[in-house]
Design an enzyme around this catalytic site. Structure first.
Site, PDB file in Angstrom:
ATOM      1  N   CYS A   1       3.820   6.064  73.900  1.00 11.55           N
ATOM      2  CA  CYS A   1       3.223   7.048  74.796  1.00 11.55           C
ATOM      3  C   CYS A   1       3.194   8.364  74.044  1.00 11.55           C
ATOM      4  CB  CYS A   1       4.041   7.186  76.081  1.00 11.55           C
ATOM      5  SG  CYS A   1       3.473   8.522  77.163  1.00 11.55           S
TER       6      CYS A   1
ATOM      7  N   CYS B   1      -3.165  11.462  78.904  1.00 17.04           N
ATOM      8  CA  CYS B   1      -2.630  10.304  78.192  1.00 17.04           C
ATOM      9  C   CYS B   1      -2.794  10.568  76.705  1.00 17.04           C
ATOM     10  CB  CYS B   1      -3.365   9.031  78.602  1.00 17.04           C
ATOM     11  SG  CYS B   1      -2.841   7.578  77.656  1.00 17.04           S
TER      12      CYS B   1
END
Length: 247
Positions: free
Chosen positions: A69, A191
C-alpha cells in the site's frame, strides 16, 4: 495498547507496533469499522526484523491481507520515525518486497518496488485498459470526464480480474486519479499504488515525462517521479491522534 490513527492523502490507517506476529484479520475488521471501531481503510502492524528496520503486516478494512500500500508505506514510515523504531531513512519489509522511505518533517518519500506489466493494453466495456502490478494489481483506464465514476463497472472489473480499478485523466501538467480499492470494495479518497499504476501507464504510453504532480479524490497534491530506474512516491502525511484500545 496504544494505537495511532494516520491519514496519508485521504487514505487512513490504524497503526501500532508489537513483538508478536499473529493473524490479526479480526482485529483489522474491528478497528477499521467506521461505526463500531476507530475507522480506517487499513491496519498496519510493525514487527521487529533481523535484517531491516522492521517488517509490517498490512490488512484491508475487510480483514484481507494486502502485499503493498503506497500511502500506507508513507504513514508507517512517519510512525516508525516518531516512535524511535527507525531513523529518518529506513528500509522495511512488506509482502511486495523491501521498501525504502525517507522522512522530512511531515513529508515522506517512498521508493516503490519494481512494477510488473500483467498484460498488454486491452479493450473491454468500451475502454482501453492498462494492467500493472505496482505492489498489488491495478487496472487503469483514461477517461474524458473524471466527474463520472462508474462504480458498477469498477466493481465488475475488480471481480473479474481480482484487481483494483483506476480511472485517470491528464489535466494540464498533472494527473488526476480515482480508485476503486479491493479489500475496501468502494472508492477511496486516495490509493498510492493506484496513482503509481496510472503514472506508469501514462509514462509508458509517452503521455508524460519522468515527473508529475498527482491528485487523488482527496485533492491533496503528491509527486511521482522516475529516478535512476526506480519510481518514487512523495507527499505529506498527518498523525490524527493516539488512543488506547483493547486489541
Amino acid at each position: 495498547m496504544q494505537v495511532s490513527k494516520y491519514n496519508a492523502s485521504g487514505n487512513d490507517f490504524v497503526i501500532f507496533h508489537t513483538f508478536k506476529e499473529i493473524d490479526r484479520s479480526s482485529v483489522a475488521k474491528r478497528l477499521c469499522d467506521r461505526q463500531k471501531g476507530i475507522g480506517a481503510d487499513g491496519l498496519i502492524v510493525l514487527l521487529p526484523h533481523s535484517e531491516y528496520d522492521f517488517k509490517w503486516q498490512f490488512y484491508n478494512s475487510d480483514g484481507s491481507v494486502a502485499s503493498m500500500c503506497g500511502n500506507g508505506t508513507r504513514a508507517c514510515a512517519h510512525y516508525a520515525f516518531l516512535n524511535g523504531l527507525a531513523d529518518s531513512k529506513m528500509s522495511f519489509l512488506t509482502g511486495a518486497g523491501v521498501i525504502d522511505c525517507e522522512v522530512e518533517g511531515d513529508v515522506v518519500k517512498t521508493k516503490m518496488t519494481p512494477y510488473k506489466r500483467l498484460s498488454e493494453v486491452f479493450e473491454e466495456e468500451g475502454k482501453s485498459w492498462y494492467f500493472f502490478d505496482t505492489g498489488v494489481p491495478h487496472l487503469v483506464a483514461f477517461v474524458e470526464d473524471l466527474n463520472i465514476f462508474d462504480k458498477d463497472l469498477a466493481r465488475k472489473m475488480r471481480q473479474k480480474y481480482n484487481a483494483n480499478v483506476n480511472f485517470a485523466k491528464l489535466i494540464d501538467d498533472s494527473l488526476h486519479v480515482r480508485t476503486y480499492e479491493r479489500g475496501v470494495e468502494d472508492e477511496t479518497l486516495a490509493c498510492g499504488t493506484g496513482m503509481v499504476a496510472c503514472f506508469v501507464s501514462a509514462r509508458e504510453s509517452g503521455l508524460i515525462g519522468d515527473k508529475i504532480r498527482v491528485y487523488p479524490t482527496s485533492k491533496e497534491e503528491l509527486e511521482i517521479s522516475f529516478e535512476g530506474g526506480s519510481i518514487y512516491f512523495k507527499g505529506e502525511v498527518s498523525k490524527v491522534f493516539d488512543t488506547n484500545i483493547d486489541v
